[in-house]
Write a protein that holds these residues in place. Structure first.
Motif, PDB file in Angstrom:
ATOM      1  N   ASP A 201       0.828  -1.206   0.000  1.00 37.48           N
ATOM      2  CA  ASP A 201       0.000   0.000   0.000  1.00 37.48           C
ATOM      3  C   ASP A 201       0.866   1.261   0.000  1.00 37.48           C
ATOM      4  O   ASP A 201       0.596   2.231  -0.731  1.00 37.48           O
ATOM      5  CB  ASP A 201      -0.917   0.009   1.219  1.00 37.48           C
ATOM      6  CG  ASP A 201      -2.010  -1.049   1.138  1.00 37.48           C
ATOM      7  OD1 ASP A 201      -2.268  -1.551   0.031  1.00 37.48           O
ATOM      8  OD2 ASP A 201      -2.590  -1.370   2.195  1.00 37.48           O
ATOM      9  N   LEU A 202       1.913   1.249   0.823  1.00 42.53           N
ATOM     10  CA  LEU A 202       2.780   2.420   0.920  1.00 42.53           C
ATOM     11  C   LEU A 202       3.507   2.686  -0.394  1.00 42.53           C
ATOM     12  O   LEU A 202       3.667   3.849  -0.806  1.00 42.53           O
ATOM     13  CB  LEU A 202       3.784   2.232   2.051  1.00 42.53           C
ATOM     14  CG  LEU A 202       3.208   2.206   3.464  1.00 42.53           C
ATOM     15  CD1 LEU A 202       4.280   1.803   4.474  1.00 42.53           C
ATOM     16  CD2 LEU A 202       2.608   3.563   3.825  1.00 42.53           C
ATOM     17  N   ARG A 203       3.937   1.631  -1.051  1.00 41.78           N
ATOM     18  CA  ARG A 203       4.630   1.799  -2.341  1.00 41.78           C
ATOM     19  C   ARG A 203       3.720   2.475  -3.352  1.00 41.78           C
ATOM     20  O   ARG A 203       4.151   3.368  -4.109  1.00 41.78           O
ATOM     21  CB  ARG A 203       5.090   0.450  -2.882  1.00 41.78           C
ATOM     22  CG  ARG A 203       6.281  -0.155  -2.155  1.00 41.78           C
ATOM     23  CD  ARG A 203       6.671  -1.469  -2.802  1.00 41.78           C
ATOM     24  NE  ARG A 203       7.138  -1.268  -4.165  1.00 41.78           N
ATOM     25  CZ  ARG A 203       6.968  -2.171  -5.143  1.00 41.78           C
ATOM     26  NH1 ARG A 203       6.309  -3.294  -4.909  1.00 41.78           N
ATOM     27  NH2 ARG A 203       7.447  -1.928  -6.345  1.00 41.78           N
ATOM     28  N   ALA A 204       2.450   2.029  -3.388  1.00 41.11           N
ATOM     29  CA  ALA A 204       1.507   2.616  -4.341  1.00 41.11           C
ATOM     30  C   ALA A 204       1.278   4.099  -4.042  1.00 41.11           C
ATOM     31  O   ALA A 204       1.216   4.929  -4.960  1.00 41.11           O
ATOM     32  CB  ALA A 204       0.185   1.852  -4.292  1.00 41.11           C
ATOM     33  N   GLU A 205       1.173   4.437  -2.762  1.00 38.74           N
ATOM     34  CA  GLU A 205       0.937   5.828  -2.384  1.00 38.74           C
ATOM     35  C   GLU A 205       2.165   6.696  -2.653  1.00 38.74           C
ATOM     36  O   GLU A 205       2.060   7.834  -3.128  1.00 38.74           O
ATOM     37  CB  GLU A 205       0.530   5.897  -0.920  1.00 38.74           C
ATOM     38  CG  GLU A 205      -0.828   5.254  -0.661  1.00 38.74           C
ATOM     39  CD  GLU A 205      -1.113   5.057   0.812  1.00 38.74           C
ATOM     40  OE1 GLU A 205      -0.358   5.626   1.641  1.00 38.74           O
ATOM     41  OE2 GLU A 205      -2.070   4.346   1.144  1.00 38.74           O
ATOM     42  N   LEU A 206       3.328   6.149  -2.350  1.00 40.47           N
ATOM     43  CA  LEU A 206       4.551   6.912  -2.600  1.00 40.47           C
ATOM     44  C   LEU A 206       4.777   7.128  -4.098  1.00 40.47           C
ATOM     45  O   LEU A 206       5.282   8.169  -4.522  1.00 40.47           O
ATOM     46  CB  LEU A 206       5.748   6.186  -1.992  1.00 40.47           C
ATOM     47  CG  LEU A 206       5.858   6.248  -0.466  1.00 40.47           C
ATOM     48  CD1 LEU A 206       6.908   5.262   0.031  1.00 40.47           C
ATOM     49  CD2 LEU A 206       6.192   7.664  -0.005  1.00 40.47           C
ATOM     50  N   LYS A 207       4.403   6.125  -4.874  1.00 39.80           N
ATOM     51  CA  LYS A 207       4.577   6.251  -6.328  1.00 39.80           C
ATOM     52  C   LYS A 207       3.731   7.384  -6.882  1.00 39.80           C
ATOM     53  O   LYS A 207       4.090   8.021  -7.886  1.00 39.80           O
ATOM     54  CB  LYS A 207       4.209   4.931  -7.011  1.00 39.80           C
ATOM     55  CG  LYS A 207       4.591   4.870  -8.481  1.00 39.80           C
ATOM     56  CD  LYS A 207       4.372   3.477  -9.044  1.00 39.80           C
ATOM     57  CE  LYS A 207       4.824   3.398 -10.495  1.00 39.80           C
ATOM     58  NZ  LYS A 207       4.628   2.033 -11.061  1.00 39.80           N
ATOM     59  N   ALA A 208       2.599   7.641  -6.229  1.00 34.87           N
ATOM     60  CA  ALA A 208       1.713   8.723  -6.676  1.00 34.87           C
ATOM     61  C   ALA A 208       2.167  10.092  -6.173  1.00 34.87           C
ATOM     62  O   ALA A 208       1.601  11.115  -6.553  1.00 34.87           O
ATOM     63  CB  ALA A 208       0.284   8.446  -6.202  1.00 34.87           C
ATOM     64  N   THR A 215      14.357   7.957  -3.452  1.00 38.54           N
ATOM     65  CA  THR A 215      13.832   8.317  -2.134  1.00 38.54           C
ATOM     66  C   THR A 215      12.710   7.376  -1.728  1.00 38.54           C
ATOM     67  O   THR A 215      12.604   6.982  -0.559  1.00 38.54           O
ATOM     68  CB  THR A 215      13.316   9.770  -2.132  1.00 38.54           C
ATOM     69  OG1 THR A 215      14.390  10.649  -2.478  1.00 38.54           O
ATOM     70  CG2 THR A 215      12.765  10.152  -0.772  1.00 38.54           C
ATOM     71  N   ARG A 216      11.869   7.010  -2.684  1.00 41.36           N
ATOM     72  CA  ARG A 216      10.779   6.073  -2.385  1.00 41.36           C
ATOM     73  C   ARG A 216      11.335   4.723  -1.932  1.00 41.36           C
ATOM     74  O   ARG A 216      10.851   4.121  -0.971  1.00 41.36           O
ATOM     75  CB  ARG A 216       9.872   5.900  -3.602  1.00 41.36           C
ATOM     76  CG  ARG A 216       9.167   7.167  -4.044  1.00 41.36           C
ATOM     77  CD  ARG A 216       7.962   6.859  -4.919  1.00 41.36           C
ATOM     78  NE  ARG A 216       8.304   6.082  -6.110  1.00 41.36           N
ATOM     79  CZ  ARG A 216       8.542   6.614  -7.306  1.00 41.36           C
ATOM     80  NH1 ARG A 216       8.501   7.930  -7.459  1.00 41.36           N
ATOM     81  NH2 ARG A 216       8.799   5.840  -8.338  1.00 41.36           N
ATOM     82  N   GLY A 254       9.989  14.732   6.302  1.00 41.77           N
ATOM     83  CA  GLY A 254       8.798  15.224   6.992  1.00 41.77           C
ATOM     84  C   GLY A 254       7.642  15.564   6.094  1.00 41.77           C
ATOM     85  O   GLY A 254       6.918  14.685   5.639  1.00 41.77           O
ATOM     86  N   ASP A 255       7.461  16.842   5.782  1.00 41.80           N
ATOM     87  CA  ASP A 255       6.264  17.312   5.100  1.00 41.80           C
ATOM     88  C   ASP A 255       6.188  16.894   3.637  1.00 41.80           C
ATOM     89  O   ASP A 255       5.183  17.149   2.967  1.00 41.80           O
ATOM     90  CB  ASP A 255       6.180  18.843   5.181  1.00 41.80           C
ATOM     91  CG  ASP A 255       5.947  19.320   6.603  1.00 41.80           C
ATOM     92  OD1 ASP A 255       5.474  18.499   7.404  1.00 41.80           O
ATOM     93  OD2 ASP A 255       6.259  20.484   6.884  1.00 41.80           O
ATOM     94  N   ARG A 256       7.220  16.296   3.129  1.00 38.75           N
ATOM     95  CA  ARG A 256       7.176  15.884   1.728  1.00 38.75           C
ATOM     96  C   ARG A 256       6.220  14.723   1.506  1.00 38.75           C
ATOM     97  O   ARG A 256       5.805  14.426   0.405  1.00 38.75           O
ATOM     98  CB  ARG A 256       8.574  15.474   1.247  1.00 38.75           C
ATOM     99  CG  ARG A 256       9.582  16.607   1.276  1.00 38.75           C
ATOM    100  CD  ARG A 256      10.919  16.130   0.776  1.00 38.75           C
ATOM    101  NE  ARG A 256      10.857  15.746  -0.639  1.00 38.75           N
ATOM    102  CZ  ARG A 256      11.780  15.027  -1.226  1.00 38.75           C
ATOM    103  NH1 ARG A 256      12.827  14.580  -0.537  1.00 38.75           N
ATOM    104  NH2 ARG A 256      11.678  14.733  -2.501  1.00 38.75           N
ATOM    105  N   TRP A 257       5.867  14.032   2.600  1.00 43.08           N
ATOM    106  CA  TRP A 257       4.886  12.931   2.484  1.00 43.08           C
ATOM    107  C   TRP A 257       4.100  12.916   3.778  1.00 43.08           C
ATOM    108  O   TRP A 257       4.632  12.606   4.838  1.00 43.08           O
ATOM    109  CB  TRP A 257       5.586  11.594   2.272  1.00 43.08           C
ATOM    110  CG  TRP A 257       4.628  10.495   1.925  1.00 43.08           C
ATOM    111  CD1 TRP A 257       4.080  10.226   0.701  1.00 43.08           C
ATOM    112  CD2 TRP A 257       4.099   9.503   2.815  1.00 43.08           C
ATOM    113  NE1 TRP A 257       3.234   9.142   0.777  1.00 43.08           N
ATOM    114  CE2 TRP A 257       3.239   8.674   2.067  1.00 43.08           C
ATOM    115  CE3 TRP A 257       4.255   9.247   4.170  1.00 43.08           C
ATOM    116  CZ2 TRP A 257       2.550   7.605   2.628  1.00 43.08           C
ATOM    117  CZ3 TRP A 257       3.559   8.174   4.727  1.00 43.08           C
ATOM    118  CH2 TRP A 257       2.728   7.370   3.941  1.00 43.08           C
TER     119      TRP A 257
END
Length: 260
Positions: A201-208, A215-216, A254-257
């Motif tokens: 789930d996190l990979r999919a969200e980070l990819k977006a 960094t991802r 931090g605020d980048r994600w």
């Protein structure tokens, strides 16, 4: 030999032998494949969802069974060497995967007096939640007496947590080591299925997000390596998602994600 995974979905596995080994093979493959077990009698073992066919095949008839069922894999696990050899030969002629379960490269032999278990490929069938019917320190369910067949198919000892699987083999040299490693790995992968789901789930969200690929990758690796995330997954004492979010924020700045 190089370990590979094989998808048996919509395939048939044909097992010759209704003893302990045949049952373990059938139970293992029945979670994915259609399994047919042929034997004149069946022990009081768990064959899973396999179809049990009561028949006494001889060396001349095994080819007929293969032609009738059209298996992707055939297992020779009877107490008759001639039948087992005929199964392996017929499988080779048809280009099938063959597991000659009564033949051990490691030189181990039957340990409980049940000749249907002779030469059990003790690398086979053992998962973290399977029954351990160990009768010997030298050859136990899930140990590592590697077998070879006409097509050199080995079913290794495995430890599983959902779709996360670890296969173990020592090339038949040390059943005791294989068993020890299996026991150690069982504890280590506790929670791995939940970790796989979380990080997917996190990979999919980070990819977006607008984060770059490097960094991802660093963020996901940090989550996987974080003891507090594992503890949350295993104990439920805290929220795994919140722990993972904290790790990702620390890794990415931090605020980048900010997804919770």
């Amino acid at each position: 030999m190089i370990p590979l995974y094989h998808d048996f979905t919509d395939e048939t596995v044909l097992v010759f032998g209704g003893g302990r080994i045949g049952a373990r093979k059938a139970h293992r493959f029945a979670t994915e494949a259609t399994v047919v077990v042929v034997s004149p009698d069946f022990g009081e073992y768990d064959f899973g969802d396999a179809e049990l066919v009561q028949a006494r095949p001889d060396p001349d008839s095994v080819g007929t069974w293969l032609d009738r069922t059209e298996p992707a894999l055939v297992v020779a696990a009877t107490d008759d060497d001639d039948v087992n050899d005929a199964v392996a030969a017929a499988g080779r002629e048809r280009g099938l995967l063959v597991n000659h379960a009564d033949r051990s490269v490691g030189g181990d032999s039957a340990v409980d007096g049940d000749t249907s278990d002779s030469g059990d490929d003790a690398d086979s069938d053992c998962t973290a939640d399977s029954d351990d019917d160990t009768d010997s320190d030298d050859l136990a369910d899930g140990d590592d007496a590697t077998t070879r067949s006409a097509t050199d198919v080995v079913v290794p000892a495995t430890v599983e947590d959902g779709d996360v699987r670890v296969a173990i083999s020592t090339g038949g040299r040390s059943p005791a080591l294989a068993k020890y490693l299996r026991e150690q790995i069982e504890a280590e992968i506790d929670g791995a299925e939940s970790m796989a789901a979380l990080t997917a789930d996190l990979r999919a969200e980070l990819k977006a997000s607008d984060l770059d690929p490097s960094t991802r990758r660093d963020a996901i690796r940090a989550v996987v390596r974080e003891p507090l995330v594992w503890k949350a997954l295993r104990t439920g004492e805290s929220n795994p998602r919140q722990e993972a979010t904290r790790v990702i924020r620390n890794t990415t700045g931090g605020d980048r994600w900010t997804r919770e």
